[in-house]
Design a protein around this motif. Sequence first.
Motif, PDB file in Angstrom:
ATOM      1  N   LYS A  73       0.833  -1.196   0.000  1.00 16.28           N
ATOM      2  CA  LYS A  73       0.000   0.000   0.000  1.00 16.28           C
ATOM      3  C   LYS A  73       0.868   1.246   0.000  1.00 16.28           C
ATOM      4  N   THR A  74       0.287   2.322  -0.490  1.00 17.87           N
ATOM      5  CA  THR A  74       0.970   3.613  -0.505  1.00 17.87           C
ATOM      6  C   THR A  74       0.770   4.298   0.847  1.00 17.87           C
ATOM      7  N   PRO A  75       1.566   5.331   1.128  1.00 11.77           N
ATOM      8  CA  PRO A  75       1.298   6.136   2.328  1.00 11.77           C
ATOM      9  C   PRO A  75      -0.054   6.853   2.198  1.00 11.77           C
ATOM     10  N   VAL A  76      -0.658   7.166   3.334  1.00  9.03           N
ATOM     11  CA  VAL A  76      -1.898   7.931   3.350  1.00  9.03           C
ATOM     12  C   VAL A  76      -1.585   9.397   3.037  1.00  9.03           C
ATOM     13  N   ARG A  77      -2.415  10.008   2.202  1.00  6.57           N
ATOM     14  CA  ARG A  77      -2.268  11.430   1.911  1.00  6.57           C
ATOM     15  C   ARG A  77      -3.657  12.054   1.801  1.00  6.57           C
ATOM     16  N   THR A  78      -3.687  13.384   1.910  1.00  5.12           N
ATOM     17  CA  THR A  78      -4.955  14.099   1.808  1.00  5.12           C
ATOM     18  C   THR A  78      -5.249  14.456   0.364  1.00  5.12           C
ATOM     19  N   VAL A  79      -6.457  14.150  -0.077  1.00  6.34           N
ATOM     20  CA  VAL A  79      -6.951  14.541  -1.399  1.00  6.34           C
ATOM     21  C   VAL A  79      -7.952  15.667  -1.175  1.00  6.34           C
ATOM     22  N   ASN A  80      -7.574  16.872  -1.566  1.00  4.02           N
ATOM     23  CA  ASN A  80      -8.453  18.026  -1.353  1.00  4.02           C
ATOM     24  C   ASN A  80      -9.628  18.008  -2.321  1.00  4.02           C
ATOM     25  N   ALA A  81     -10.767  18.497  -1.866  1.00  2.00           N
ATOM     26  CA  ALA A  81     -11.980  18.475  -2.673  1.00  2.00           C
ATOM     27  C   ALA A  81     -11.767  19.154  -4.018  1.00  2.00           C
ATOM     28  N   GLN A 103      -8.644   3.378  -0.909  1.00  2.00           N
ATOM     29  CA  GLN A 103      -9.340   3.475   0.373  1.00  2.00           C
ATOM     30  C   GLN A 103      -9.415   4.952   0.766  1.00  2.00           C
ATOM     31  N   THR A 104     -10.592   5.427   1.175  1.00  2.00           N
ATOM     32  CA  THR A 104     -10.763   6.838   1.531  1.00  2.00           C
ATOM     33  C   THR A 104     -11.462   6.974   2.883  1.00  2.00           C
ATOM     34  N   LYS A 105     -11.189   8.093   3.535  1.00  2.00           N
ATOM     35  CA  LYS A 105     -11.836   8.401   4.806  1.00  2.00           C
ATOM     36  C   LYS A 105     -12.052   9.901   4.888  1.00  2.00           C
ATOM     37  N   ALA A 106     -13.313  10.317   4.998  1.00  2.00           N
ATOM     38  CA  ALA A 106     -13.649  11.736   5.099  1.00  2.00           C
ATOM     39  C   ALA A 106     -13.533  12.198   6.555  1.00  2.00           C
ATOM     40  N   ALA A 107     -13.537  13.506   6.732  1.00  2.00           N
ATOM     41  CA  ALA A 107     -13.448  14.074   8.073  1.00  2.00           C
ATOM     42  C   ALA A 107     -14.597  13.556   8.941  1.00  2.00           C
ATOM     43  N   GLY A 108     -14.282  13.135  10.146  1.00  2.00           N
ATOM     44  CA  GLY A 108     -15.297  12.634  11.059  1.00  2.00           C
ATOM     45  C   GLY A 108     -15.532  11.150  10.963  1.00  2.00           C
ATOM     46  N   GLU A 109     -15.024  10.515   9.912  1.00  2.00           N
ATOM     47  CA  GLU A 109     -15.189   9.069   9.760  1.00  2.00           C
ATOM     48  C   GLU A 109     -14.067   8.336  10.497  1.00  2.00           C
ATOM     49  N   VAL A 110     -14.390   7.190  11.040  1.00  3.73           N
ATOM     50  CA  VAL A 110     -13.409   6.417  11.798  1.00  3.73           C
ATOM     51  C   VAL A 110     -12.694   5.410  10.900  1.00  3.73           C
ATOM     52  N   GLU A 111     -13.452   4.746  10.054  1.00  3.05           N
ATOM     53  CA  GLU A 111     -12.903   3.697   9.203  1.00  3.05           C
ATOM     54  C   GLU A 111     -12.744   4.180   7.761  1.00  3.05           C
ATOM     55  N   PHE A 112     -11.782   3.588   7.059  1.00  3.61           N
ATOM     56  CA  PHE A 112     -11.624   3.847   5.634  1.00  3.61           C
ATOM     57  C   PHE A 112     -12.686   3.075   4.852  1.00  3.61           C
ATOM     58  N   THR A 113     -13.118   3.649   3.743  1.00  2.44           N
ATOM     59  CA  THR A 113     -14.093   3.031   2.848  1.00  2.44           C
ATOM     60  C   THR A 113     -13.397   2.539   1.592  1.00  2.44           C
ATOM     61  N   SER A 114     -13.670   1.303   1.201  1.00  2.00           N
ATOM     62  CA  SER A 114     -13.065   0.734  -0.011  1.00  2.00           C
ATOM     63  C   SER A 114     -13.812   1.210  -1.245  1.00  2.00           C
ATOM     64  N   ARG A 115     -13.093   1.757  -2.192  1.00  6.97           N
ATOM     65  CA  ARG A 115     -13.659   2.116  -3.491  1.00  6.97           C
ATOM     66  C   ARG A 115     -13.625   0.903  -4.421  1.00  6.97           C
ATOM     67  N   ASP A 116     -14.120   1.074  -5.630  1.00  8.55           N
ATOM     68  CA  ASP A 116     -14.199  -0.050  -6.567  1.00  8.55           C
ATOM     69  C   ASP A 116     -12.833  -0.686  -6.787  1.00  8.55           C
ATOM     70  N   ALA A 117     -12.777  -1.994  -6.690  1.00  7.79           N
ATOM     71  CA  ALA A 117     -11.549  -2.712  -7.032  1.00  7.79           C
ATOM     72  C   ALA A 117     -11.325  -2.637  -8.536  1.00  7.79           C
ATOM     73  N   ALA A 118     -10.083  -2.523  -8.932  1.00  7.98           N
ATOM     74  CA  ALA A 118      -9.749  -2.408 -10.352  1.00  7.98           C
ATOM     75  C   ALA A 118      -8.412  -3.106 -10.589  1.00  7.98           C
ATOM     76  N   TYR A 119      -7.861  -2.929 -11.772  1.00  6.43           N
ATOM     77  CA  TYR A 119      -6.651  -3.664 -12.139  1.00  6.43           C
ATOM     78  C   TYR A 119      -5.882  -2.889 -13.201  1.00  6.43           C
ATOM     79  N   PHE A 120      -4.662  -3.311 -13.456  1.00  4.23           N
ATOM     80  CA  PHE A 120      -3.843  -2.755 -14.537  1.00  4.23           C
ATOM     81  C   PHE A 120      -2.737  -3.752 -14.837  1.00  4.23           C
ATOM     82  N   ARG A 121      -1.980  -3.457 -15.870  1.00  3.81           N
ATOM     83  CA  ARG A 121      -0.867  -4.331 -16.249  1.00  3.81           C
ATOM     84  C   ARG A 121       0.357  -3.488 -16.555  1.00  3.81           C
TER      85      ARG A 121
END
Length: 525
Positions: A73-81, A103-121
């Motif tokens: 996994k990558t380090p956690v970073r902030t994605v600004n709106a 995986q994302t977590k908005a302000a006030g949320e405790v757990e990260f939410t999984s976005r759609d799984a995808a793939y690449f080559r």
Amino acid sequence: MVKWLVALVACSLFSGSAVAQPRPSTGSAGPASAFSQILGRPTDRAVTISVLSAATVDAFVEYGTTRGSYTKKTPVRTVNAGTPAEFELGDLSPSTAYFYRVQTKAAGEVEFTSRDAAYFRTQRKQGETFTFGVQGDSHPERLGKMYDPELYIQTMQHVAKDAPDFYFLMGDDFSIERLIERGNKSQSAVDAIYAHQRGFLGLVGKSTPLMLVNGNHEQAAKYLLDGTANNFAVLAGKARTNFFPLPAPGGIYSGNAEPVEHIGLLRDYYAWEWGDALFVVIDPYWHSDVAVDNEAGTRAPQQPVESNRDAKRRARGNDAGGNQAEQLANRQGKGNRDLWQITLGEAQYQWLGKTLHESKAKFKFVFSHHVSGTGRGGVEVAGLYEWGGEDRRGVDRFFQMRPKWEKPIHDLLRDTGVTIFFQGHDHLYARQELDGVIYQTCPNPADPTFTAFNAQAYKSGDIFPNSGYLRVTVTPDSAKVEYVRSFRPQDEGEGKTNGSIAHSYVVKPREPTPPAQSKPPEPKR
């Protein structure tokens, strides 16, 4: 499903130069997308994921080589709106399939939410079979006339199902000309156009890296630069490179290494090898001092309605206005322009020649919005100006006008074994051949009129109307091109089946067999 997506449409929210992703609303702007992920610039060891979120979130990407099992996994970073953030996944293995999810977590949320799984080559090795896709101009600004969002989604779903290794957009996908006409010179307004496309392209781009080709209606062009940070060329150039992770020189890529003030690297021309193929994207718009096609803030001249007598004369080839290129230029209202001023530029031409000469790939594919960036037709205009060497009167002036160049561009493609030259701009499917080089014009992906626009400019080849995209399968021995049609349910009928193949052909590798090198004529004594 498609109609539900179309009903959830974009309502752009601006904050400074950032633009929020679409939220549910009503209208016809595209599928709602409060979150999107777009892949770009894959190499043998890395890939970049661009994440755009309507709300500020903390995010990271987890990935691995087994579906559902993410060991890195990558380090956690902030994605600004409203502001794209790029995550680079490195230390990958060549020619390997990877699975990932954001995986994302908005302000006030405790757990990260999984976005759609995808793939690449990662970059394919020689000898591997793979596919890539190509679409012509999407023109979202031409709603109902050349564009329908439901049909666009239909095409994107076809592409996603095919799971190509990457997907090319041939230009005229991010027109800012209505902003220019209205004098709306703001980064947020331009950003909104690029963000809007992500709602559609994300259907493909989450698992397929996107490769953009610059078009004339993007107005990302040198002639608009004025030395300030607040001009439309700069605004377009920044949006293009901020919202889509395009290749830059380094790793497996070569290309434009010259930064432009207020933008940085343009990422407009670039090349790389993948499996048994070389891919080359070129661009005249950032390298011509004049407007290559229509000027910003003005609509392209409309071709006058042709009388029956004129149509018959044209069909016989007896127009009084000179050769076909001159007639076409005059009909388009552009007959007074000096088209020798349209150019790839010295640096890009020399890079193109070096790239094509040095590559030993079995297949060589070249992509540009159009031959010389303007006009209509394929092989019909391939003999003109720096592309073919002649002026509109049929006089060869190449070495007079390009004294430092090796040969015209078409001759360079021919002599280095280029397999297919792909172009858009003309809004139809057309396959032609000249000197062993296929000239492939790509269809619009979402034209609800299903028209073969500008067919009169094509005097030979296989011509089919819109809409759909090209699926290209490359094996060690051949490349197969298939035109996959897209129809909405209400459009289907006899000869109109969604997902059907309208035309296909197979090409074999071309060995570079250059004739005697072109050279300027001896001066008269």
